[in-house]
Write a protein that holds these residues in place. Structure first.
Motif, PDB file in Angstrom:
ATOM      1  N   PHE A 215      52.525 168.027  68.621  1.00 61.32           N
ATOM      2  CA  PHE A 215      50.940 167.845  68.709  1.00 61.32           C
ATOM      3  C   PHE A 215      50.488 166.841  67.450  1.00 61.32           C
ATOM      4  CE2 PHE A 215      46.777 169.377  67.359  1.00 61.32           C
ATOM      5  CZ  PHE A 215      46.119 169.131  68.632  1.00 61.32           C
ATOM      6  N   ARG A 218      51.354 163.070  67.937  1.00 59.93           N
ATOM      7  CA  ARG A 218      50.528 162.581  69.167  1.00 59.93           C
ATOM      8  C   ARG A 218      49.158 162.233  68.411  1.00 59.93           C
ATOM      9  NH1 ARG A 218      52.734 161.683  73.858  1.00 59.93           N
ATOM     10  NH2 ARG A 218      50.849 161.426  74.898  1.00 59.93           N
ATOM     11  N   ARG A 219      48.688 163.306  67.831  1.00 61.56           N
ATOM     12  CA  ARG A 219      47.031 163.201  67.359  1.00 61.56           C
ATOM     13  C   ARG A 219      47.059 162.225  66.325  1.00 61.56           C
ATOM     14  NH1 ARG A 219      43.751 167.903  64.575  1.00 61.56           N
ATOM     15  NH2 ARG A 219      41.768 166.844  64.603  1.00 61.56           N
TER      16      ARG A 219
END
Length: 536
Positions: A215, A218-219
């Protein structure tokens, strides 16, 4: 120095949070399992994947991958896309290597446990439990290795927070595992229930860490995907760099396996006491050493690849000054107050007073090498950033050979304390050798200014040691008291030591005013989508 201080502060602060949770985890573990059969079996099962994690993923892989990824990221045209393409190629190969390696080790686990702990066969059920637990915990290596790769990608982009936070998830999930195991065991139940619950919780923690890092990546705008494995020239080059780095970057982890081998030949509970004592040693090592090593590697690589030798020298000096400023007082304070900490933190439940006294002696031996462990983390990036991984290999080989020879002599005579002392002594040999090579090659030279700062830090540390040596005996009755008494006694020692060192450091001029200003500002790490365009 500002960027280095801010980066170290970010990593160190989050690592400190993780170490606090780690202390809670080990405090519960000591009281629930003590230092018996199940505790030793669990410590061995936990040591195997974690040692390989630090050796391969966070050690060899990171020191080889980060400079290569950083160099591609710094490319003028499409640097981010080229770097991420390289990362995808590496990931696609890395996944299959991890699966194959984990599967082979799980199949060969009885042989691996026999090599490290053949004496466990003398205790009914201990060897078999160690094998079963090790098979269950070993897949954690694959999960956390992928976490380490994603962390390396973000570190190269000056995003140090996520990688420093993931150990918090590990400790939180494992605390839940200990509590669940204790409930399932019930009064008078078997300790193996707790050990099995811990093994399951480790796997769940690995899944949680990987999900969080995916996560975070991707952020950050990084899109990595697993494709058909391709052994491109760059991937092959990375593989050739990893092979020597596996040993050069992992001398501490290799020493851990050596220590495990010798500890399992000693009376039952020795391995558990060694690992719990090392938790105190790992507190400053993890916060300062890993933070400095993680922050300095990409910065140093950028300076060297840009031909800024003077900036590289300055950065290295700053890192050494910060390392000694933080680690000298930490090591001495832990040494003087070792029994206070081991008794106040770990004694109770199934952990006896005799166990914590022996653990205190182990702590004293371990922290004698604490500054050396951290300086290794500071010196090695000077080689890794230049893609020179051979030299640390030879240095590590020499130090490890001396360590093994010392163990054969000290362990029969001084037991587990001698084992810890041999590890500390060879860490200093490693540091001295690395520094000698750096100076001979002109890559780093100790300046008078830096030597003067360290001398002043030593004077301030000696003043602090005197105060703690005077204060500690008067608080001894409180160490084994109630929870509030223990907290109060340990808080008083920490406060007295910290205040004394700070004041003495001010008097002796051991604190750099610019460094203090940077620490007071607490500015966040710059969020950059590539290498910074200013001097680090």
């Amino acid at each position: 120095m500002s960027t280095l201080v801010r980066s170290v502060g970010t990593i160190g602060a989050l690592t400190a949070v993780s170490r606090v949770f780690g202390f809670v985890r080990d405090l519960l573990l000591a009281r629930v399992l003590g230092a018996g059969l199940a505790a030793d079996a669990w410590q061995l099962a936990f040591t195997l994947p974690n040692t390989f994690r630090r050796l391969f993923a966070e050690g060899a892989f990171s020191v080889a991958f980060v400079p290569m990824y950083t160099r591609k990221l710094a490319a003028q045209d499409g640097g981010s896309e080229v770097a991420d393409g390289f990362a995808c190629d590496v990931l696609s190969v890395f996944v299959w290597v991890l699966l194959a390696f984990s599967a082979l080790c799980m199949i060969a686990m009885p042989g691996i446990v026999w090599l490290l702990a053949r004496e466990y066969q003398d205790v009914p059920g201990k060897f078999e439990l160690s094998v079963h637990l090790s098979r269950l915990t070993f897949p954690y290596l694959g999960l956390v290795s992928l976490v380490a790769m994603l962390s390396g990608v973000l570190n190269a982009r000056s995003r140090f927070g996520p990688g420093a936070f993931v150990p918090v998830l590990l400790n939180v999930v494992m605390i839940a595992g200990i509590l669940a195991g204790a409930m399932l065991r019930g009064p008078g139940g078997s300790d193996t229930v707790v050990a099995w619950a811990l093994a399951v919780s480790l796997m769940l923690a690995g899944l949680a860490q990987l999900a969080y890092m995916a996560f975070a990546t991707r952020r950050a705008g990084v899109r990595l995907r697993v494709t058909m494995p391709r052994f491109t020239p760059e991937v092959k080059r990375l593989g050739m760099l990893i092979l020597p780095a596996t040993f050069g970057a992992g001398i501490y982890q290799v020493s851990q396996l050596v220590d495990t081998f010798f500890a399992t030949s000693l009376p039952q509970g020795s391995l558990t006491l060694l690992k719990l004592a090392d938790r105190l040693n790992q507190m400053p090592l993890g916060i300062f050493g890993i933070a400095l090593g993680t922050a300095i590697l990409p910065m140093l690589a950028r300076h060297i690849q840009s031909g800024h030798g003077a900036e590289a020298q300055r950065l290295q000096s700053n890192a050494i000054e910060i390392a000694t400023l933080l680690c000298l007082p930490s090591a001495v304070a832990l040494g003087v107050c070792a029994e206070a900490f081991t008794t106040g933190i770990f004694q109770g439940g199934r952990m006896t007073g005799e166990d914590t006294r022996l653990m205190g002696a182990i702590v004293v031996a371990l922290v004698a090498g604490l500054p050396a462990y951290v300086l290794i983390k500071v010196f090695q990036p000077a080689f890794f950033s230049r893609e020179d991984l051979r030299t640390p290999v030879w240095v590590a080989a020499g130090a490890l050979s001396v360590n093994i020879a010392l163990n054969f002599w000290v362990v029969p005579r001084y037991g587990i304390v001698g084992l810890a002392g041999a590890t500390a002594a060879t860490a200093w040999l490693n540091v001295a050798s690395l520094y000698a090579v750096l100076q001979l090659r002109g890559w780093f030279t100790m300046t008078r200014t830096l030597a003067s700062k360290i001398a002043r830090q030593i004077l301030a540390t000696l003043v602090m040691a005197g105060v703690l040596a005077y204060l500690t005996p008067s608080l001894a009755p409180l160490w084994g008291g109630g929870t509030l008494e223990r907290i109060g006694a340990l808080t008083a020692l920490v406060a007295a030591g910290g205040t004394t060192f700070f004041l003495a450091a001010l008097v002796f001029g051991a604190l750099d005013k610019d460094l203090l200003a940077q620490l007071r500002r607490r500015r966040p790490v710059a969020r950059t989508e590539g290498p910074p365009n200013h001097s680090e």
